[in-house]
Motif scaffolding. Structure first.
Motif, short mmCIF file in Angstrom:
data_model
loop_
_atom_site.label_atom_id
_atom_site.label_comp_id
_atom_site.label_asym_id
_atom_site.label_seq_id
_atom_site.Cartn_x
_atom_site.Cartn_y
_atom_site.Cartn_z
N MET A 1 0.69 -1.18 0.08
CA MET A 1 -0.10 -0.06 -0.05
C MET A 1 1.03 1.42 0.08
N GLU A 2 1.83 1.18 0.57
CA GLU A 2 2.86 2.27 0.64
C GLU A 2 3.28 2.64 -0.77
N LEU A 3 3.82 1.59 -1.49
CA LEU A 3 4.08 1.67 -2.75
C LEU A 3 3.17 2.09 -3.73
N PHE A 4 1.78 1.75 -3.47
CA PHE A 4 0.63 2.06 -4.21
C PHE A 4 0.35 3.64 -4.33
N ARG A 5 0.57 4.07 -2.88
CA ARG A 5 0.47 5.61 -2.60
C ARG A 5 1.38 6.29 -3.28
N LEU A 6 2.61 5.82 -3.34
CA LEU A 6 3.58 6.62 -3.98
C LEU A 6 3.63 6.69 -5.34
N ARG A 7 3.22 5.69 -5.92
CA ARG A 7 2.97 5.50 -7.47
C ARG A 7 1.87 6.26 -7.88
N SER A 8 0.89 6.57 -7.00
CA SER A 8 -0.48 7.27 -7.27
C SER A 8 0.22 8.61 -7.36
N LEU A 9 0.78 9.05 -6.26
CA LEU A 9 1.54 10.50 -6.46
C LEU A 9 2.12 10.68 -7.44
#
Length: 468
Positions: free
Chosen positions: A49-57
């Motif tokens: 989820m942390e990775l998902f957030r950063l890619r979304s950013l």
């Protein structure tokens, strides 16, 4: 290894935390990779989820704000706090909720509604759920109703990972990407096969902090042959700075299941309401949307239904009330991608004191969706000559074997009707309010009694110019 490098390359030294309000934890305004990563730590996210957030950013930073629809010039993300946490953990007992928060929800009637007519309630205050409860007899049927954070790390973690932002992708538009980066709070619901939840579940969202955003995520899975009514309520006090709501709703309706999703949104008139809602419906399934939009300075809200199984069905029933200083751009979208699917949109919009109300509909019928039916009906009521109402339909029909219809009508309150009601003892104000309430009956009759009463009260307040 690539994922680890991507995360580790982020500058972890530039985040800041403000504690300007009593008993509130508030991340720095703006949007940077460090702020997103700090939010992820606060939420105890799993690594994916942390990775998902950063890619979304990254996606958010590379996308432009849509160049159609209402102006968003007054919205500055650099001055929006993306995370505000009240100083309390989530409670399962109403008596344990902090008094100042409890008073806010009690004024909104949440505990009374829970006792009378709800199978379960979730209450979110700013960025966090502060209360969540489900009736024992509903839980014993195997129904899961919990906050998203618990679902993300608990027994249903795999189910969440397999469904989270798979319907609404960060690449869909800039504010979907924003949501993917900074989402917080929301509800997870799973109804097992064949289970009928006979009384509604409800989540209520209160954004109480000035200059903040609310980004709750709602994920509902109604399994084969199951039935659920879910109610969403939203409100916020008025501040002299912009607030942002960019939540996300993902609904999965399995074979021969039924889901009714009802929303009453009464945001304050400094709110930019940029919510995204989407449902996918399998064979013989039904999605029913009931939507009441009040408040907000600007709204862009178009629930979308994907009818992917033979005989899938969609109904959308909506009411929008745009008053002074409001530009409410709402509507619905449907994609018929399987044969013998049906959809019906029935909307009412009201505008007064210079308010702008726009209804957009999109109907797509694919080549393989033969014998499908779609009908769109939009009626608008303008209460003065300063207001505006527009209807913008779009239809993309790729088969000749379909029955498609659209109608739109714009009118005003009849002087004769007002005179008749006044001759029966009503004031002019009450007579007009009664006529408008009747105009909105298509929505109110679809709601449980308590919520129909609430919506009619909102209409009366709007007629008096008392909201926001």
């Amino acid at each position: 290894m690539e994922e680890k490098t991507f995360v580790d390359d982020i500058d972890r030294s530039i985040y800041d935390i403000k504690n300007e309000e009593k008993d509130v934890y508030r991340l720095q305004e703006g949007l940077t990779s460090a702020i997103v990563q700090q939010l992820s730590r606060e939420k105890n996210d799993p690594a994916w989820m942390e990775l998902f957030r950063l890619r979304s950013l990254q996606i958010y930073n590379n996308m432009k704000i849509p160049d159609w629809g209402p102006s968003l010039d007054g919205l500055d993300i650099d001055h929006i706090a993306t995370y505000v946490r009240p100083n309390t953990k989530m409670k399962r007992k109403w008596s344990e909720v902090p008094e100042e928060i409890k008073e806010t929800f009690e004024r909104l009637g949440i505990p009374q509604a829970e006792r009378k007519s709800l199978a379960g309630v979730g209450a979110q205050y700013d960025s966090e759920l502060v209360y969540h409860n489900v009736r024992r007899e509903v839980a014993e049927q195997g129904v899961v109703y919990t906050d998203m954070e618990s679902a993300l790390t608990g027994e249903y973690a795999d189910m969440v990972r397999n469904h989270f932002m798979k319907l609404v992708k960060p690449t869909d538009h800039k504010f979907a990407a924003l949501h993917g980066a900074v989402w917080s709070g929301g509800s997870f619901v799973y109804v097992p096969p064949g289970v009928s939840v006979t009384i509604p579940l409800q989540s209520y969202f209160r954004l109480n902090a000035p200059g903040a955003g609310q980004f709750e995520h709602t994920l509902i899975i109604v399994d084969e042959g199951a039935d659920l009514h879910f109610i969403e309520g939203c409100s916020a006090p008025k501040y002299n700075v912009a607030n942002l709501h960019a939540g996300c709703v993902e609904l999965y309706v399995r074979k021969h299941a039924r889901l009714r999703y009802s929303t009453i949104e009464n945001w304050s008139k400094n709110m930019y309401n940029l919510n995204t809602k989407r449902a996918v419906v399998e064979e013989g399934g039904t999605i029913e949307w009931v939507s009441g939009s009040f408040g907000s300075h600007v709204s862009c809200l178009y629930p979308m239904s994907i009818l992917k199984g033979r005989g899938a069905r969609m109904e959308f029933t909506g009411i929008t009330f745009a008053g002074k200083g409001q530009n409410l751009d709402t509507g619905a979208k449907v994609v018929h991608s399987a044969p013998e699917t049906t959809s019906f949109m029935n909307t009412r919009s009201i505008s007064k004191d210079g308010g702008i109300s726009t209804f957009r509909s999109s109907v797509v019928v694919s080549k393989g969706a033969g014998k499908s039916k779609a009908a769109v009906s939009c009626q608008s009521l303008m209460l003065d000559s300063q207001s505006r109402s527009d209807t913008i339909p779009a239809m993309d029909i790729r088969t000749q074997d379909a029955d498609i219809g659209h109608e739109a009508k714009i009118g005003r309150i009849s002087d004769e009707a007002v005179f008749y009601l006044m001759s029966r003892g009503l004031s002019e104000e009450d007579a007009k309010a009664m006529i408008v309430s009747g105009f909105a009956e298509n929505v109110s009759k679809e709601l449980p009694l308590e919520y129909a009463v609430e919506m009619n009260n909102l209409i009366r307040l709007e007629m008096k110019g008392s909201i926001g």
